[in-house]
Scaffold this active site. Structure first.
Site, PDB file in Angstrom:
ATOM      1  CE1 TYR A  95     -32.700  15.129 -71.049  1.00  6.22           C
ATOM      2  CE2 TYR A  95     -32.329  12.964 -70.074  1.00  6.22           C
ATOM      3  CZ  TYR A  95     -31.835  14.102 -70.704  1.00  6.22           C
ATOM      4  OH  TYR A  95     -30.495  14.207 -70.986  1.00  6.22           O
ATOM      5  CB  SER A 235     -34.850   0.571 -33.544  1.00  5.60           C
ATOM      6  OG  SER A 235     -35.905   0.381 -34.477  1.00  5.60           O
ATOM      7  N   GLY A 236     -37.388  -0.935 -31.972  1.00  4.83           N
ATOM      8  CA  GLY A 236     -38.764  -0.667 -31.578  1.00  4.83           C
ATOM      9  C   GLY A 236     -39.612  -0.225 -32.752  1.00  4.83           C
ATOM     10  N   GLY A 237     -38.968   0.073 -33.894  1.00  5.12           N
ATOM     11  CA  GLY A 237     -39.686   0.503 -35.073  1.00  5.12           C
ATOM     12  C   GLY A 237     -40.114  -0.658 -35.944  1.00  5.12           C
ATOM     13  CB  VAL A 238     -42.406  -0.705 -38.887  1.00  2.00           C
ATOM     14  CG1 VAL A 238     -42.940  -1.748 -39.871  1.00  2.00           C
ATOM     15  CG2 VAL A 238     -43.545  -0.026 -38.160  1.00  2.00           C
ATOM     16  CB  SER A 240     -35.349  -2.990 -36.381  1.00  2.00           C
ATOM     17  OG  SER A 240     -36.226  -2.593 -35.349  1.00  2.00           O
ATOM     18  CE  LYS A 382     -41.411   2.960 -42.610  1.00  2.00           C
ATOM     19  NZ  LYS A 382     -40.649   2.474 -41.442  1.00  2.00           N
TER      20      LYS A 382
END
Length: 526
Positions: A95, A235-238, A240, A382
């Site tokens: 397009y 939070s314990g996640g990657v 943060s 990520k």
């Protein structure tokens, strides 16, 4: 101090930037990922953005995405013609190619035959974007319109069986259009074509690296924060964890982290977070156990969106109380990522984007929370966050942790969330991840986890008839969570997971495996 605003610390204006004008293609973000993989910085912007708004950003090149519309239809999204005449390199895809033809004097018409799927591209000019590539190559088409007449002075540089002009270029070779999609895996030389546009046509260098990003971000954070104080929720996640580590690298003890145990975390997660972030990285961390409060507020709640709102609301209340106890705080650091921003239809995404679900860290701050936001990962995918974490020297088990939702296990515990049901889910989830790791699959898949369903079924365990819970196992592969496919986990691994859960986890007598992709489903069940 003003109410919450976002401090710009993630996209310094001096960086060479490619702007991707998004016209609603399902592949727009994939284009961005391919450009980033070439170590060139880029951002997605609405395709209809006027050149007067794009020009101050001094883009080094423009890429026009595909889209579902036809350029000649009333109401079809249009590019500002001034952007095509600005003297910077332009690549139009599908397009986007038709927009170039339409606005620069060519013709676009409905095709007698549509072209969807594989095609063979015949290259007529082996320079520019096709430099060093075969004269014939497989590509992926997806279009119903065609270009019977080129803009004045343009020339065709490739063709296919159904497209006389499958690629064209302006007289100086700076404005180019291709009818196929180079960003998808079905175009094997697509990465090379995009890199030729970036390096050869646009003269860019592959300078977008984790090291360069850290250097820029640290300098920007220091300049923004000055002598102020920053608060960061772990939070314990990657996400943060990397955000906190990056801010800590920039300002040291001016950062205080708050880790709230909401009772919805995975098995042994609080202990691991405190050990890594406080013990290994020596950050100032305040630990708050608010499990009882969260579970009390979730009592009787079974609607997924209500769970998300409840967890978010209680978290803000707890977090704000801790902030007041700490004293004067000027900034709040968050681990917001680019896919979060895109899915939540922030202003810097295409107007055609559709909100899928509420994100806990995008636009979720109440008006009275008086911080400025620092979001150093706001424009990263990520895989780039993991690369930055590795470059920062963070432990591998933190950097490669699989994504975990902000509302925690509450949205993997279908129906009402209770302490008893969470205990079952934690043990089942532990088994899933343990077996995925033991069999060398943890870094090959995007996410692997258990879901506790609201179903109970008849079973036989030992010599007794049981009526117990059904656990679903979810394992998916993905690049950025925007799309995902169910992982083809070996039968023997699934058998081991099922056997262990039904034997080790009390209250479960049946295990099922989810084979739904995204779309039509989502990765999480709620």
């Amino acid at each position: 101090m003003e109410d919450a605003t976002t401090a710009t610390v993630s996209a310094p204006p001096a960086r060479a930037t490619v702007l991707i004008l998004d016209f609603g293609s399902q592949y727009s973000q994939l284009i961005a990922r391919r450009v980033r993989e070439a170590n060139v910085y880029c951002e997605l912007v609405p395709g209809t953005t006027p050149w007067s708004e794009l020009s101050p950003r001094h883009p080094s090149a423009l890429i026009l995405s595909g889209g579902p519309a036809s350029v000649y239809e009333a109401g079809a999204p249009q590019v500002d013609p001034d952007a095509l005449k600005a003297g910077i390199p332009v690549l139009g895809i599908c397009y986007g190619m038709q927009l170039i033809a339409h606005h620069l004097g060519g013709k676009v018409e409905p095709g007698a035959r549509r072209e969807f799927g594989p095609a063979v591209l015949e290259v007529e000019d082996g320079g520019g974007i096709f430099a060093g590539l075969p004269s014939e190559m497989p590509v992926w088409m997806s279009h119903g319109d065609h270009i019977p007449e080129l803009p004045p002075g343009f020339k065709g540089i490739a063709r296919s069986a159904n497209s006389r002009y499958a690629a064209f270029a302006s007289p100086d070779g700076a404005v180019m259009g291709i009818q196929f999609h180079p960003e998808v895996v079905h175009t094997p030389h697509g990465r090379d074509i995009l890199r030729n546009f970036l390096y050869r046509v646009s003269g860019l260098t592959p300078s977008w690296t984790p090291g360069s990003y850290i250097e820029e971000a640290v300098a920007s954070i220091r300049a923004t924060v000055g002598g102020g104080k920053v608060l960061c929720a772990l939070s314990g996640g990657v996400d943060s964890a990397v955000a906190a580590t990056l801010v800590h690298r920039a300002i040291g003890d001016q950062l205080t982290c708050v880790f709230v145990n909401n009772g919805l975390l995975r098995k042994e997660e609080p202990e691991r977070v405190l050990e890594v972030m406080h013990g290994n990285l020596d950050m100032n961390i305040r630990y708050v156990d608010a499990s009882d409060r969260f579970l009390g507020e979730l009592k009787g709640v079974s609607d997924p969106e209500e769970k998300r709102r409840t967890v978010g609301r209680v978290f803000i209340d707890v977090f704000e109380a801790e902030a007041k106890a700490i004293g004067e705080i000027d900034f709040l650091a968050q681990g917001t990522l680019y896919p979060d921003v895109i899915e939540s239809t922030a202003p810097d995404t295409a107007a055609s984007a559709v909100k899928i679900k509420t994100h806990h860290n995008v636009g979720g701050l109440p008006p009275g929370l008086r911080f400025q936001l620092i979001e150093p990962l706001r424009y990263l995918f990520k895989d780039e966050v993991r690369a930055v974490g590795t470059e920062l020297g963070m432990p591998e088990d933190v950097v490669w942790r699989q994504p975990f939702p902000g509302p925690g296990l509450s949205i993997r515990c279908l129906g009402e969330v209770t302490e008893e049901r969470l205990a079952i889910l934690r043990e089942a989830d532990w088994v899933v991840v343990d077996e995925i790791k033991k069999n060398g699959l943890y870094r090959q898949v995007w996410q692997s986890f258990a879901v506790l369903t609201p179903l109970e079924t008849v079973g036989v365990q030992g010599d007794y008839r049981t009526y117990s819970n059904v656990v679903a196992v979810r394992v998916v592969t993905s690049d950025d969570a925007m799309t995902a496919d169910w992982a083809r986990v070996p039968y023997e691994v699934l058998a081991k997971i099922s056997n262990r859960i039904t034997n080790e986890v009390r209250g479960v007598n049946r295990v099922v495996f989810d084979i739904t992709s995204k779309p039509p489903g989502t990765i999480e069940w709620e």
